[in-house]
Structures are given as structure tokens and as C-alpha cells.
Design a protein around this motif. Structure first.
Motif, PDB file in Angstrom:
ATOM      1  N   GLU A   1       0.828  -1.202   0.000  1.00 33.33           N
ATOM      2  CA  GLU A   1       0.000   0.000   0.000  1.00 33.33           C
ATOM      3  C   GLU A   1       0.869   1.260   0.000  1.00 33.33           C
ATOM      4  O   GLU A   1       0.481   2.297  -0.547  1.00 33.33           O
ATOM      5  N   GLY A   2       2.034   1.166   0.611  1.00 33.03           N
ATOM      6  CA  GLY A   2       2.906   2.331   0.707  1.00 33.03           C
ATOM      7  C   GLY A   2       3.882   2.475  -0.452  1.00 33.03           C
ATOM      8  O   GLY A   2       4.694   3.409  -0.464  1.00 33.03           O
ATOM      9  N   ILE A   3       3.839   1.561  -1.425  1.00 36.33           N
ATOM     10  CA  ILE A   3       4.760   1.621  -2.567  1.00 36.33           C
ATOM     11  C   ILE A   3       4.016   2.186  -3.769  1.00 36.33           C
ATOM     12  O   ILE A   3       3.022   1.601  -4.223  1.00 36.33           O
ATOM     13  N   PRO A   4       4.448   3.320  -4.308  1.00 34.03           N
ATOM     14  CA  PRO A   4       3.750   3.919  -5.464  1.00 34.03           C
ATOM     15  C   PRO A   4       3.723   2.957  -6.652  1.00 34.03           C
ATOM     16  O   PRO A   4       4.670   2.197  -6.872  1.00 34.03           O
ATOM     17  N   VAL A   5       2.652   3.002  -7.400  1.00 37.34           N
ATOM     18  CA  VAL A   5       2.514   2.114  -8.551  1.00 37.34           C
ATOM     19  C   VAL A   5       3.614   2.362  -9.583  1.00 37.34           C
ATOM     20  O   VAL A   5       3.982   1.468 -10.355  1.00 37.34           O
ATOM     21  N   SER A   6       4.186   3.550  -9.540  1.00 33.32           N
ATOM     22  CA  SER A   6       5.254   3.867 -10.487  1.00 33.32           C
ATOM     23  C   SER A   6       6.481   2.984 -10.294  1.00 33.32           C
ATOM     24  O   SER A   6       7.290   2.824 -11.217  1.00 33.32           O
ATOM     25  N   ARG A   7       6.634   2.386  -9.098  1.00 34.91           N
ATOM     26  CA  ARG A   7       7.794   1.529  -8.844  1.00 34.91           C
ATOM     27  C   ARG A   7       7.742   0.240  -9.662  1.00 34.91           C
ATOM     28  O   ARG A   7       8.750  -0.460  -9.781  1.00 34.91           O
ATOM     29  N   LEU A   8       6.581  -0.085 -10.222  1.00 34.05           N
ATOM     30  CA  LEU A   8       6.500  -1.272 -11.074  1.00 34.05           C
ATOM     31  C   LEU A   8       7.395  -1.122 -12.301  1.00 34.05           C
ATOM     32  O   LEU A   8       7.883  -2.112 -12.853  1.00 34.05           O
ATOM     33  N   LYS A   9       7.615   0.124 -12.714  1.00 39.70           N
ATOM     34  CA  LYS A   9       8.508   0.360 -13.849  1.00 39.70           C
ATOM     35  C   LYS A   9       9.925  -0.094 -13.540  1.00 39.70           C
ATOM     36  O   LYS A   9      10.639  -0.581 -14.405  1.00 39.70           O
ATOM     37  N   ASP A  10      10.349   0.113 -12.276  1.00 39.89           N
ATOM     38  CA  ASP A  10      11.713  -0.253 -11.898  1.00 39.89           C
ATOM     39  C   ASP A  10      11.942  -1.749 -12.076  1.00 39.89           C
ATOM     40  O   ASP A  10      13.019  -2.185 -12.477  1.00 39.89           O
ATOM     41  N   VAL A  11      10.897  -2.537 -11.748  1.00 38.44           N
ATOM     42  CA  VAL A  11      11.020  -3.986 -11.834  1.00 38.44           C
ATOM     43  C   VAL A  11      11.132  -4.430 -13.290  1.00 38.44           C
ATOM     44  O   VAL A  11      11.840  -5.391 -13.613  1.00 38.44           O
ATOM     45  N   THR A  12      10.431  -3.715 -14.174  1.00 39.55           N
ATOM     46  CA  THR A  12      10.430  -4.099 -15.596  1.00 39.55           C
ATOM     47  C   THR A  12      11.422  -3.276 -16.412  1.00 39.55           C
ATOM     48  O   THR A  12      11.363  -3.276 -17.642  1.00 39.55           O
TER      49      THR A  12
ATOM     50  N   GLY B   1       0.304   4.475 -17.544  1.00 43.36           N
ATOM     51  CA  GLY B   1      -0.642   5.580 -17.660  1.00 43.36           C
ATOM     52  C   GLY B   1      -2.080   5.155 -17.446  1.00 43.36           C
ATOM     53  O   GLY B   1      -2.841   5.808 -16.708  1.00 43.36           O
ATOM     54  N   ALA B   2      -2.492   4.054 -18.070  1.00 46.85           N
ATOM     55  CA  ALA B   2      -3.885   3.610 -17.954  1.00 46.85           C
ATOM     56  C   ALA B   2      -4.202   3.195 -16.526  1.00 46.85           C
ATOM     57  O   ALA B   2      -5.306   3.464 -16.016  1.00 46.85           O
ATOM     58  N   LEU B   3      -3.259   2.530 -15.850  1.00 43.42           N
ATOM     59  CA  LEU B   3      -3.492   2.108 -14.464  1.00 43.42           C
ATOM     60  C   LEU B   3      -3.619   3.318 -13.549  1.00 43.42           C
ATOM     61  O   LEU B   3      -4.503   3.366 -12.677  1.00 43.42           O
ATOM     62  N   GLU B   4      -2.760   4.303 -13.740  1.00 47.16           N
ATOM     63  CA  GLU B   4      -2.824   5.497 -12.899  1.00 47.16           C
ATOM     64  C   GLU B   4      -4.112   6.271 -13.146  1.00 47.16           C
ATOM     65  O   GLU B   4      -4.735   6.785 -12.214  1.00 47.16           O
ATOM     66  N   THR B   5      -4.516   6.330 -14.399  1.00 44.75           N
ATOM     67  CA  THR B   5      -5.777   7.011 -14.726  1.00 44.75           C
ATOM     68  C   THR B   5      -6.960   6.309 -14.073  1.00 44.75           C
ATOM     69  O   THR B   5      -7.934   6.949 -13.646  1.00 44.75           O
ATOM     70  N   ALA B   6      -6.857   4.975 -13.960  1.00 44.19           N
ATOM     71  CA  ALA B   6      -7.947   4.202 -13.356  1.00 44.19           C
ATOM     72  C   ALA B   6      -7.925   4.257 -11.831  1.00 44.19           C
ATOM     73  O   ALA B   6      -8.775   3.640 -11.183  1.00 44.19           O
ATOM     74  N   GLY B   7      -6.981   5.001 -11.256  1.00 44.15           N
ATOM     75  CA  GLY B   7      -6.966   5.171  -9.802  1.00 44.15           C
ATOM     76  C   GLY B   7      -6.044   4.240  -9.049  1.00 44.15           C
ATOM     77  O   GLY B   7      -6.104   4.185  -7.805  1.00 44.15           O
ATOM     78  N   PHE B   8      -5.193   3.524  -9.748  1.00 40.74           N
ATOM     79  CA  PHE B   8      -4.237   2.638  -9.081  1.00 40.74           C
ATOM     80  C   PHE B   8      -3.049   3.475  -8.592  1.00 40.74           C
ATOM     81  O   PHE B   8      -2.124   3.764  -9.356  1.00 40.74           O
ATOM     82  N   GLY B   9      -3.077   3.868  -7.330  1.00 35.50           N
ATOM     83  CA  GLY B   9      -2.023   4.725  -6.800  1.00 35.50           C
ATOM     84  C   GLY B   9      -0.860   3.978  -6.194  1.00 35.50           C
ATOM     85  O   GLY B   9       0.252   4.496  -6.103  1.00 35.50           O
ATOM     86  N   SER B  10      -1.105   2.754  -5.744  1.00 35.16           N
ATOM     87  CA  SER B  10      -0.044   1.967  -5.118  1.00 35.16           C
ATOM     88  C   SER B  10       0.029   0.588  -5.768  1.00 35.16           C
ATOM     89  O   SER B  10      -0.818   0.218  -6.589  1.00 35.16           O
ATOM     90  N   VAL B  11       1.023  -0.189  -5.367  1.00 31.43           N
ATOM     91  CA  VAL B  11       1.200  -1.525  -5.928  1.00 31.43           C
ATOM     92  C   VAL B  11       0.143  -2.491  -5.399  1.00 31.43           C
ATOM     93  O   VAL B  11      -0.208  -3.466  -6.076  1.00 31.43           O
ATOM     94  N   ARG B  12      -0.416  -2.227  -4.229  1.00 33.14           N
ATOM     95  CA  ARG B  12      -1.333  -3.186  -3.607  1.00 33.14           C
ATOM     96  C   ARG B  12      -2.530  -3.543  -4.490  1.00 33.14           C
ATOM     97  O   ARG B  12      -2.810  -4.737  -4.684  1.00 33.14           O
TER      98      ARG B  12
END
Length: 741
Positions: free
Chosen positions: A63-74, A81-92
Motif C-alpha cells: 500500500e505504501g509503494i507507489p505504482v510507479s515503482r512497477l517500472k523499476d522492476v520491468t 498511464g492507464a493504471l494510474e488514470t484508473a486510480g491505481f495509486g499503489s502496488v497493492r
């Protein structure tokens, strides 16, 4: 010759006798398989209970890890962009979503959904290895209750369970390999059909089985396995029984939990950041725990093996990590190797504790050598063996055991010196006595949580007792050159680990500075002390007028709050008269004070009464007496009446409560007076505390010379008195140290 004896030289059994050997091996194999299956089932129950708790912790971290950190893994390949627009703010929410749910989001295709899920799961797997479940005894709930009950089955089996599982695994592997080869020897027809090579292999296998079974019987393995299965198959404890047992033995529960969950601490931290060549030597050292009555944690086993492999060392673990248990493990290993005489030297205040620990943690005899009968006890130890426990003051009077008229013996197999920083001054009588005994003994283990409290030179003094050849390599410049240089220079003789590195389950330590304004009466007393240049009077001026003391009023409030919540409180002060004032303010029901002049037996009695008291209790301690060698983990509230000149005094005192085995959060309240010696003292000591952390705790780079680690009490006193005299514009006649009475 009895069956099973002399298997190598006696004729190999054939026919009926071979069938009997095979049958005995099969029975032993059955016991072994039963223990392994029962243990696996018990471990699975713990893992099943642990899974939802771990999942919740991982979810909280995600919950405390921003969804943008998924880019680091890949490596930047994932479009978010689509996930953030849909309200996905964290990795959870990504982790908890299904592939189908993600694909319903506009702009998210199959590839993006798969990549996002894979990245989230990778982060979650990494988190699973770092999060630690903490069992809150004050707030039990169904999931933690299930975990405690599952753990209790394994804890109740005791340290013998691990030996049983190890023995079962070893026996089962060997028997499983030998039985198919040996079975033809049980019948003539099968032997005839086996051919020459097969018959020879069968006879060899029967001989090995007979020797294996005979060895297992001689070592009591069948009984060990039977008892282990009995313990593992006991009926589950009730909720209440499990929680009571957890409160009493939380260390054992957490030890088993860490082992099963694989949540071991960072390896480098657990091994004290030793260089690879030293760590490899320690790993190669065995540790026989036959005489131990306690299961060692991984870092404790490493510490004991470090002492055995390096022979003459300082174990400088932070307080609360079980240095005593590690020392006992060293002695127990040597006892299993046939040695009979060992010597422990410690302050008188902890002699009783050492005696208790040896008797409860091992099968060895503890022989207190102290008091009027010390010479008789010493003679008995020479004759019968065991672990002699004596004090620094008595040590110098003990004769060389090799020159005794009756029962002369070789030097003790190991000398353990507790609170070894007591011998930093090589000219003191106790230091000379320790030096004499270290010269007698091949193996020496110094224990101290703060061996480098002031200067690198003091650490050099300790090492000089142990490995004199190493001393020239320990230069003050090593510390300035950086942590790696310093560690290389001390690694052969020094190991230190910290609580935060190896006790991931330790409850929270909540530290609160309680600032108070000096009242008119307090301020008058303070001004008088400043004018007189009396540093000690300045430090305790806030308690001179008890009825008007702001600090004392806050202390009462903290104690009252603890009483409402049924919590035990330890109150520390450097000054006996301050403790007397506190006692008068709180009433005679408080215990103590535990002070320097209190005999060792009475100190332990006070601690035992405090521990045994139901619910709330208050224990008063002079900080230099209560901060050394005593276990105060029954307390969950610590009150410091004033800041200390040495940062380590406060650290040691707090560590008496916040240590391995503590099951509740520990609140530390430091009472401070604004615009006073307290504030000046904290400001000056900030750099000293940082330097102590750098050299004695983690050896991180410090932007100062080694000499800067020490700021003497006198230097601090003069500086603060002069600053306060200038600030208050009062005339002073120099610094009077005063006394602590």
C-alpha cells in the motif's frame, strides 16, 4: 559377544540373525519416519497460521509503494498511464487484482496486465522475506492465537526436538540406502540368486546396519525419537494456556517462528560484518550442544562458534542479545569434548544471575566462588569440576590451580570475563588478576556491550589481554580511514551485533522526551548550584523542592498512567537522593532503590519481587547499578529522571527492559528541564553519541579523530557550568563535582 557389538570384527550375521538386524533397522527407520512426519505436520500448522498474518503485512507494505515503482522492476518497459488514470495509486491494488480485472481497464492490454501482475508479485515476494510478524500479547486475536497454539507444540517439545529431527533424518537416510541391499542376506535362496557381488554387498550392508543400530541404541536415539513423537502428538493447548506460555517463553516462540518462516536477519549483520576469511573459519567450526538446555538462534550459534574458532576474543553484542547464553554454549561444547573445568569472572551484582543461567541453560555444575566460603568452594571446583563463578574482587585471591597441593589441574578450559570493560585500566588490581588468568588459559571470552565506549585505545587494552600480536594493527587511524579498514584490523578478536539487525521481532521502543519548565523554587535551587559551580547539584536541582517539582509531578503522572494500564515501571536516576525523593513521592509500596551499595543477593531479590508482582509495580534503580547485568524485561515503562553524561548509561539501562524476550512495547520517558543543564548536556552529547554509534555499534565513517570519541565528564562539566554561568550572569567559583549521594 552381544548382538550389535564389534560389528567390524565379528562375523556378519546371515539368515535368521540377518533378518533380526534388518527388523531392528526397520523399527528404527519407522521411528525416524514418524518423527520426521510429525515434525513436518507441526511445521505446516505453523506456516498455515502464519500465512494470513504475513499476507496482511505484505499488503500493508504494498500500500505504501507507489505504482510507479512497477517500472523499476520491468526496467521501464511497463506502461502505467492507464493504471494510474484508473486510480491505481499503489502496488497493492495491482497485486490483488486478477488478470481479467486489469484487462477490463481501458488501455490495458494482455501484455501490460501480465507485466504489471508479474512485477507486483515480484515485489510482494521480496517483501515476504523482509517483513516480520510481531505477536501482540496485549491484543490477542484469532489469527495470532492460532499461530501461538501452533508454535507451542514445537516449543513444548524443547531443544531435544531439533536433535531428534536431525538424528531421525540421518538415520533414515542411511537405513533407506542400506535396507534394500541388506535384505537378500535374510534368506539362502535370495543370497544364491544375488550372485557373488550381490552377496558381498548384502553382507557388508548387514554389518553396517548392525553397527548403525548398535550406535543409535548406545546414544539413546530410539528413546529420543519416541519422546519427540509423543511431544508432537500431544493435544493442542487451550487459548489461555498458549498465551500464558508465550508470555513466559516468548524468546523460544520467536526463535522457532524465525526458523520456520525463514525470516532470519541479514546475514552480514548477523555475522557482525566480519571479513569473509574470518566468517568462513567460523562456519567451519562445529558446535556440540549436548549439554545445552536452550535452542540457540542463528546469530547466537555463530557467536559461540566465533569464540571457539578464534579462541581468544571479545564478544561485544548489544545488550539483550544473549551474550551469556552464547558463552554457556561455548563452555557446553568444550564440556562435550571432555573438558571439566571452566571459570567465569563477573561483577558481584550479576554473580547470582550467572549461577542461575548456567544451571537453567545447561547440564553443567555452577560453583559460586564468593563470600566467606570461597576457598572451600574453589577447592571443591578443583576436585569435582564444573563452572566456577567468581567476582573481579575475589579473582586476585584465587591460587594458581596448577600449583595446588591437593587436586592440581591444568588451567581452566575456558575463561569467561563478563562486563570486560571493567578491566580497561591495566594498572588496576582486578585488571592484573584478569591478565594473570588470561595467560593461564588457552581460550578466553570477554563479554561487553560497550568495549569501545570512549577511545580506540581502550579497545586496544582489551585486545592486549587476548591477542597481543593483533594490537599493533589496531590503530586510531584505522577508524578514520573508514569502517572496512577498522573491521579488518579488529575482526580476528571482535564480534558485535545490534538489536535492530538480528531481533526483527522486538516490540517497538517508544522514546519520549518529557520537557518541563523549572518552577520558581526549582529555578532558585538551580541558580544556587550554577553560582557554586556545582555540576552535580545543577543536575538534580529540579528535585530539591519535591512539593513544587515539575519533573516529579510529571513522573507521578506517568506512573499513575502505567498503574491504570497494569504496566510495570522502572525509574532510573544517577543520584540516590533523587531516588529517595521519588520514593517519598510515590509511597512505600515501590521497590528499591537498587543501588550500588545493595548486596548482590538483595539486588536479585528486588528484581525477582518486581518480576513476580501481579500487574503494576515500580522499581527504583540507580542507573549505574541497574544498568549492568540485570534483566528487567518485566518492565514496559522506563523513566529516566535526568539525562546522563555518558550516552551508554542510558542505552544500557533501557536495554535492560527492551531486550530479547520482551513481549510488549517499551515506553522510555526522559524527564528534561528546559533552559538548564539538561538542554546543554543533550546538545553537547549529540556528537558523542554519534561517535559511539560509529565506532562501537556499526563502525561507520566518522568525521573526527578517534580521540573525539571521548569527552570526559570533567570536560563536559566545566563547559556546561561556564555556559550556564554566562547565560545566567552569576558569579562562579569553579566546578565542584559534588557527589551522588
Amino acid at each position: 559377544m552381544a548382538e550389535g557389538e564389534g560389528a567390524v570384527n565379528s562375523p556378519v550375521p546371515v539368515g535368521r540373525r540377518a533378518r533380526e538386524v534388518v527388523a531392528r533397522a526397520e523399527r528404527l527407520s519407522g521411528l525416524a519416519r514418524g518423527v520426521l512426519a510429525d515434525h513436518a505436520r507441526a511445521v505446516d500448522q505453523v506456516r498455515t497460521a502464519l500465512a494470513p498474518l504475513l499476507a496482511e503485512l505484505v499488503a500493508q507494505e504494498l500500500e505504501g509503494i507507489p505504482v510507479s515503482r512497477l517500472k523499476d522492476v520491468t526496467e521501464g518497459r511497463l506502461r502505467l498511464g492507464a493504471l494510474e488514470t484508473a486510480g491505481f495509486g499503489s502496488v497493492r491494488p495491482v497485486f490483488e487484482a486478477s488478470r481479467h480485472e486489469l484487462r477490463q481497464i481501458p488501455g490495458v492490454g494482455a501484455q501490460t496486465a501480465d507485466q504489471a501482475l508479474a512485477a507486483a508479485r515480484q515485489i510482494a515476494r521480496a517483501l515476504e522475506e523482509t517483513v516480520s510478524v510481531r505477536i501482540d500479547v496485549d491484543h490477542p486475536e484469532p489469527r495470532t492465537t492460532a499461530l501461538v497454539i501452533a508454535l507451542r507444540r514445537i516449543v513444548e517439545a524443547g531443544p531435544e526436538l531439533r536433535r531428534a529431527v536431525d538424528a531421525a533424518g540421518k538415520a533414515e537416510r542411511r537405513i533407506a540406502a542400506l535396507l534394500p541391499v541388506a535384505r537378500p542376506a535374510g534368506g539362502r535362496l535370495r543370497m544364491a540368486l544375488a550372485g557373488g557381488a550381490g552377496r558381498e554387498r548384502a553382507l557388508t550392508a548387514v554389518g553396517e546396519l548392525r553397527a548403525l543400530v548398535a550406535d543409535a541404541v548406545s546414544k539413546g536415539v530410539p528413546m529420543l525419537l519416541t519422546q519427540a513423537s509423543t511431544d508432537l502428538l500431544r493435544e493442542s493447548a487451550s487459548d489461555a494456556e498458549a498465551w500464558v506460555d508465550f508470555a513466559l517463553r516468548s524468546t523460544e516462540y520467536y526463535s522457532q517462528l524465525a526458523s520456520i518462516a525463514g525470516s532470519a536477519p541479514d546475514v552480514e549483520a548477523a555475522e557482525g560484518f566480519l571479513p569473509a576469511e574470518v566468517a568462513d573459519r567460523v562456519h567451519a567450526q562445529g558446535l556440540d550442544d549436548t549439554h545445552c538446555r536452550v535452542s540457540l538462534r542463528g546469530y547466537q550459534s555463530f557467536g559461540a562458534r566465533f569464540a571457539l574458532a578464534q579462541r581468544r576474543v571479545v564478544l561485544g553484542d548489544e545488550m539483550g542479545l544473549g551474550k551469556t547464553v552464547q558463552a554457556i554454549a561455548v563452555v557446553a561444547h568444550l564440556a562435550a569434548d571432555g573438558h571439566r573445568h571452566f571459570l567465569v569472572v563477573c561483577p558481584a551484582s550479576v554473580l547470582i544471575n550467572w549461577t542461575r543461567e548456567i544451571r537453567s541453560r545447561s547440564t553443567l555444575r555452577a560453583v559460586p566462588v564468593h563470600g566467606p566460603g570461597r576457598l572451600d568452594a574453589y577447592a571443591e571446583w578443583r576436585e569435582r569440576g564444573g563452572v566456577a563463578v567468581t567476582t573481579f574482587d575475589v579473582l586476585h585471591s584465587l591460587p594458581d590451580p596448577r600449583k595446588a597441593e591437593k587436586h592440581p589441574l591444568d588451567a581452566p578450559a575456558a575463561l569467561v570475563v563478563d562486563e570486560a570493560h571493567y578491566v580497561k585500566n591495566p594498572d588496576a588490581r582486578r585488571s592484573r588478576a584478569v591478565a594473570r588468568w588470561t595467560n593461564l588459559c588457552e581460550r578466553v571470552l570477554f563479554l561487553t556491550g560497550t568495549p569501545m565506549e570512549n577511545r580506540v585505545e581502550e579497545f586496544r587494552t582489551l585486545v592486549r589481554y587476548l591477542q597481543p600480536d593483533l594490537v599493533p594493527r589496531i590503530q586510531g587511524s584505522d577508524a578514520v580511514a573508514g569502517p572496512h579498514t577498522f573491521r579488518r584490523s579488529v575482526a580476528p578478536a571482535y564480534l558485535r551485533r545490534n538489536q535492530q539487525d538480528v531481533l526483527t521481532e522486538l516490540p517497538a521502543l517508544v522514546q519520549v522526551d518529557e520537557w518541563e519548565e523549572l518552577g520558581a523554587a526549582d529555578l532558585d535551587a538551580y541558580r544556587e548550584a550554577v553560582a557554586a559551580g556545582n555540576f552535580m547539584a545543577m543536575r538534580r536541582a529540579a528535585y530539591v523542592h519535591a512539593e513544587k517539582s515539575a519533573k516529579l509531578q510529571r513522573l507521578r503522572e506517568l506512573v499513575e498512567e502505567a498503574a491504570v494500564n497494569g504496566l510495570k515501571v522502572v525509574v532510573f536516576s544517577y543520584f540516590r537522593d533523587v531516588l529517595a525523593t521519588v520514593r517519598q513521592a510515590l509511597g512505600d509500596e515501590v521497590l528499591g532503590p537498587l543501588a550500588g551499595g545493595v548486596p548482590a543477593a538483595r539486588r536479585q531479590q528486588l528484581v525477582d519481587e518486581f518480576t513476580a508482582a501481579p500487574g503494576h509495580a515500580v522499581l527504583l534503580c540507580q542507573i549505574e547499578a541497574g544498568g549492568v547485568g540485570l534483566n528487567l524485561q518485566a518492565a514496559s515503562v522506563v523513566i529516566l529522571c535526568e539525562p546522563q553524561v555518558k550516552p551508554t548509561l542510558e542505552h544500557q539501562a533501557v536495554a535492560r527492559a527492551h531486550r530479547m524476550g520482551q513481549v510488549r512495547s517499551v515506553q522510555v520517558h526522559r524527564l528534561l528541564a528546559a533552559d538548564s543543564v539538561d538542554e546543554r548536556l543533550l546538545h553537547i552529547l549529540e556528537s558523542k553519541a554519534r561517535l559511539f554509534d560509529a565506532y562501537a555499534r556499526r563502525s561507520d565513517v566518522a568525521e573526527a579523530t578517534p580521540d573525539a570519541v571521548d569527552v570526559s565528564d570533567g570536560t563536559i562539566a566545566r563547559r556546561i557550568v561556564e555556559e550556564e554561568q554566562e547565560r545566567l550572569a552569576v558569579a562562579g567559583g569553579g566546578v565542584s563535582r559534588g557527589d551522588r549521594e
